[in-house]
Design a protein around this motif. Structure first.
Motif, PDB file in Angstrom:
ATOM      1  N   GLU A 191      51.314 -18.134  -1.081  1.00 36.99           N
ATOM      2  CA  GLU A 191      52.147 -19.536  -1.116  1.00 36.99           C
ATOM      3  C   GLU A 191      52.461 -20.056  -2.446  1.00 36.99           C
ATOM      4  N   ILE A 192      53.576 -20.619  -2.580  1.00 40.70           N
ATOM      5  CA  ILE A 192      54.096 -21.018  -3.726  1.00 40.70           C
ATOM      6  C   ILE A 192      53.104 -22.590  -3.559  1.00 40.70           C
ATOM      7  N   ILE A 193      52.294 -23.127  -4.836  1.00 41.88           N
ATOM      8  CA  ILE A 193      51.852 -24.291  -4.855  1.00 41.88           C
ATOM      9  C   ILE A 193      52.565 -25.025  -6.039  1.00 41.88           C
ATOM     10  N   LYS A 194      52.602 -26.296  -6.131  1.00 43.04           N
ATOM     11  CA  LYS A 194      52.873 -27.272  -7.338  1.00 43.04           C
ATOM     12  C   LYS A 194      51.846 -27.881  -7.627  1.00 43.04           C
ATOM     13  N   ILE A 195      51.593 -28.015  -9.123  1.00 40.19           N
ATOM     14  CA  ILE A 195      50.638 -28.401  -9.885  1.00 40.19           C
ATOM     15  C   ILE A 195      51.249 -29.573 -10.789  1.00 40.19           C
ATOM     16  N   ILE A 206      34.535 -25.418 -16.939  1.00 44.33           N
ATOM     17  CA  ILE A 206      35.889 -25.949 -17.628  1.00 44.33           C
ATOM     18  C   ILE A 206      36.924 -25.237 -16.820  1.00 44.33           C
ATOM     19  N   VAL A 207      37.879 -26.423 -16.624  1.00 46.06           N
ATOM     20  CA  VAL A 207      38.985 -26.263 -15.363  1.00 46.06           C
ATOM     21  C   VAL A 207      40.192 -26.040 -16.247  1.00 46.06           C
ATOM     22  N   PHE A 208      40.788 -24.490 -15.700  1.00 45.74           N
ATOM     23  CA  PHE A 208      41.945 -24.223 -16.103  1.00 45.74           C
ATOM     24  C   PHE A 208      43.075 -24.309 -14.933  1.00 45.74           C
ATOM     25  N   LYS A 209      44.275 -24.526 -15.410  1.00 49.96           N
ATOM     26  CA  LYS A 209      45.449 -24.598 -14.337  1.00 49.96           C
ATOM     27  C   LYS A 209      46.620 -23.568 -15.051  1.00 49.96           C
ATOM     28  N   THR A 210      47.105 -22.522 -14.284  1.00 55.75           N
ATOM     29  CA  THR A 210      47.786 -21.698 -14.751  1.00 55.75           C
ATOM     30  C   THR A 210      49.218 -21.710 -13.932  1.00 55.75           C
ATOM     31  N   GLY A 211      50.240 -21.521 -14.445  1.00 54.57           N
ATOM     32  CA  GLY A 211      51.451 -21.390 -13.719  1.00 54.57           C
ATOM     33  C   GLY A 211      52.785 -21.397 -14.462  1.00 54.57           C
ATOM     34  N   LYS A 212      53.738 -21.399 -13.752  1.00 51.29           N
ATOM     35  CA  LYS A 212      55.193 -21.409 -14.554  1.00 51.29           C
ATOM     36  C   LYS A 212      55.634 -22.751 -14.548  1.00 51.29           C
ATOM     37  N   LEU A 213      55.919 -23.487 -16.024  1.00 47.66           N
ATOM     38  CA  LEU A 213      56.422 -24.890 -16.107  1.00 47.66           C
ATOM     39  C   LEU A 213      57.926 -24.739 -15.530  1.00 47.66           C
TER      40      LEU A 213
END
Length: 79
Positions: free
Chosen positions: A60-64, A36-43
């Motif tokens: 590093e800050i990445i954008k998804i 199961i693939v999760f992505k987590t971060g601030k909107l």
């Protein structure tokens, strides 16, 4: 149902994706296991076709970018 995501900008989201990108083999049975693939971060952005998250990985800050069609479930955290 459509959701207005703009009020959640700046909050942390944990998104479960429809796609099973990871495939592993169970060594005991020899059968495939889909991860199961999760992505987590601030909107950080809301667009016509999807959401943009920001996360920190290895200092590093990445954008998804996640298209709406890939979203199965979203958890919203208010820290």
């Amino acid at each position: 149902m459509k959701i207005d995501w703009k009020p959640y900008i700046g909050q942390t989201l944990s998104i479960t994706l429809h796609e099973n990108y990871g495939l592993a083999i169970d060594e005991t049975s020899g059968t495939p296991i889909f991860e199961i693939v999760f992505k987590t971060g601030k909107l950080s952005g809301v667009y016509d076709e999807g959401l943009l998250l920001e996360a920190e990985r290895e200092k590093e800050i990445i954008k998804i970018y996640i298209p709406y069609t890939s979203i199965k479930c979203v958890e919203i955290f208010s820290f």
